[in-house]
Design a protein around this motif. Sequence first.
Motif, PDB file in Angstrom:
ATOM      1  N   TYR A 174      -6.904  -0.505  -8.200  1.00  0.00           N
ATOM      2  CA  TYR A 174      -6.388  -1.373  -8.718  1.00  0.00           C
ATOM      3  C   TYR A 174      -5.309  -0.646  -9.325  1.00  0.00           C
ATOM      4  O   TYR A 174      -3.841  -0.743  -9.220  1.00  0.00           O
ATOM      5  CB  TYR A 174      -7.086  -2.495  -9.687  1.00  0.00           C
ATOM      6  N   GLY A 177      -2.821   1.073  -6.760  1.00  0.00           N
ATOM      7  CA  GLY A 177      -2.109  -0.255  -6.014  1.00  0.00           C
ATOM      8  C   GLY A 177      -0.740  -0.204  -7.169  1.00  0.00           C
ATOM      9  O   GLY A 177      -0.277   0.014  -6.204  1.00  0.00           O
ATOM     10  N   SER A 190      -4.651  -9.104   3.416  1.00  0.00           N
ATOM     11  CA  SER A 190      -4.049  -9.255   1.939  1.00  0.00           C
ATOM     12  C   SER A 190      -2.698  -8.506   1.757  1.00  0.00           C
ATOM     13  O   SER A 190      -2.758  -6.729   1.383  1.00  0.00           O
ATOM     14  CB  SER A 190      -5.159  -8.779   1.582  1.00  0.00           C
ATOM     15  N   LYS A 193      -2.555  -5.291  -1.167  1.00  0.00           N
ATOM     16  CA  LYS A 193      -3.582  -4.134  -0.893  1.00  0.00           C
ATOM     17  C   LYS A 193      -3.051  -2.643  -0.207  1.00  0.00           C
ATOM     18  O   LYS A 193      -2.233  -3.548   1.183  1.00  0.00           O
ATOM     19  CB  LYS A 193      -4.810  -4.307   0.000  1.00  0.00           C
ATOM     20  N   SER A 198      -6.036   2.138  -1.708  1.00  0.00           N
ATOM     21  CA  SER A 198      -7.962   2.602  -0.833  1.00  0.00           C
ATOM     22  C   SER A 198      -7.833   3.528  -1.466  1.00  0.00           C
ATOM     23  O   SER A 198      -9.453   4.217  -1.314  1.00  0.00           O
ATOM     24  CB  SER A 198      -7.219   1.879   0.892  1.00  0.00           C
ATOM     25  N   ILE A 236     -14.740  -1.991   0.648  1.00  0.00           N
ATOM     26  CA  ILE A 236     -13.435  -2.605   0.908  1.00  0.00           C
ATOM     27  C   ILE A 236     -12.710  -3.196   1.951  1.00  0.00           C
ATOM     28  O   ILE A 236     -12.936  -4.563   2.286  1.00  0.00           O
ATOM     29  CB  ILE A 236     -12.101  -1.019   1.349  1.00  0.00           C
TER      30      ILE A 236
END
Length: 288
Positions: A174, A177, A190, A193, A198, A236
Amino acid sequence: MTSDTTSPTRPPRRAGRNLPAAIGMGVAMGGVLVASLFVRREAFVVLACAAILYATVEMVRAFRSRHLRIAVLPPVVGTLAMVPGAYLGGGETLFAAYALTVAAVVVYRLVDDGGDHGSPVRVPPVRDVAGGVFVVTYGPLLAGFAMLMLAASDGPWRVLVFVLLVVASDVGGYAAGVLFGRHPMAPSVSPKKSWEGSAGSLLVGMVAGAVALPLALGASWWQGVLLGAVTVVVAIGGDLSESMLKRDLGIKDMGTLLPGHGGVMDRLDSILPAAPVVHLLLLWFLGP
């Protein structure tokens, strides 16, 4: 030439949920989880069973919204057999209960009198059965591996490390990102994402594993790094899988019970797939 900061391929930088509510609910759930683990293990079994029961019903309702005829009774009874059974009877009990639950899903559909649950759309029975098997696999079967971890002599610490790694993955992803996300990882599944997120999940997960595994379970730091990396990759994958499922079902969340998180299954989507992987790796590192 200036860059186009409104490129449609760039994932949104803002959070897609109510952050204060999500943090508050996360802290509350974490406190209850830790208390149940270390006060009395059976309390955690009851808590896990209640969560999986609710998540299972959420999934059944979601599938029914796409006209699949999935009965509630077999998954509910199967959950009550698999989750406590794994803790009390081990892997043999877990897989025996799973096999009987799958059989019940098939038989229940075969003897169904053809009721359409209020829907005019007729779905092939094989899709109904596949949906029911998916529900009992993704929910209670995977949760059973967390119960197998709990049953070990150092079970509460194994489960705590497991949950901490998944939370570290979520937090790292989070933060990275929001701060650095530029390149979508799976925009059709998504959009929020990103590859940068990641990478943040992977970094924070490996650091958390390198610290938590030696401190909590006396294992080597490199084992913690490996455990953290594998957990993040599987988490993930689980998150993306549920996102793909929800997109196919045409829903945003599985439910609305948890403010800032959606439904119970929306909170468990990355935890459940990681449970068997973490369990097996901890067996390798630490023994039963």
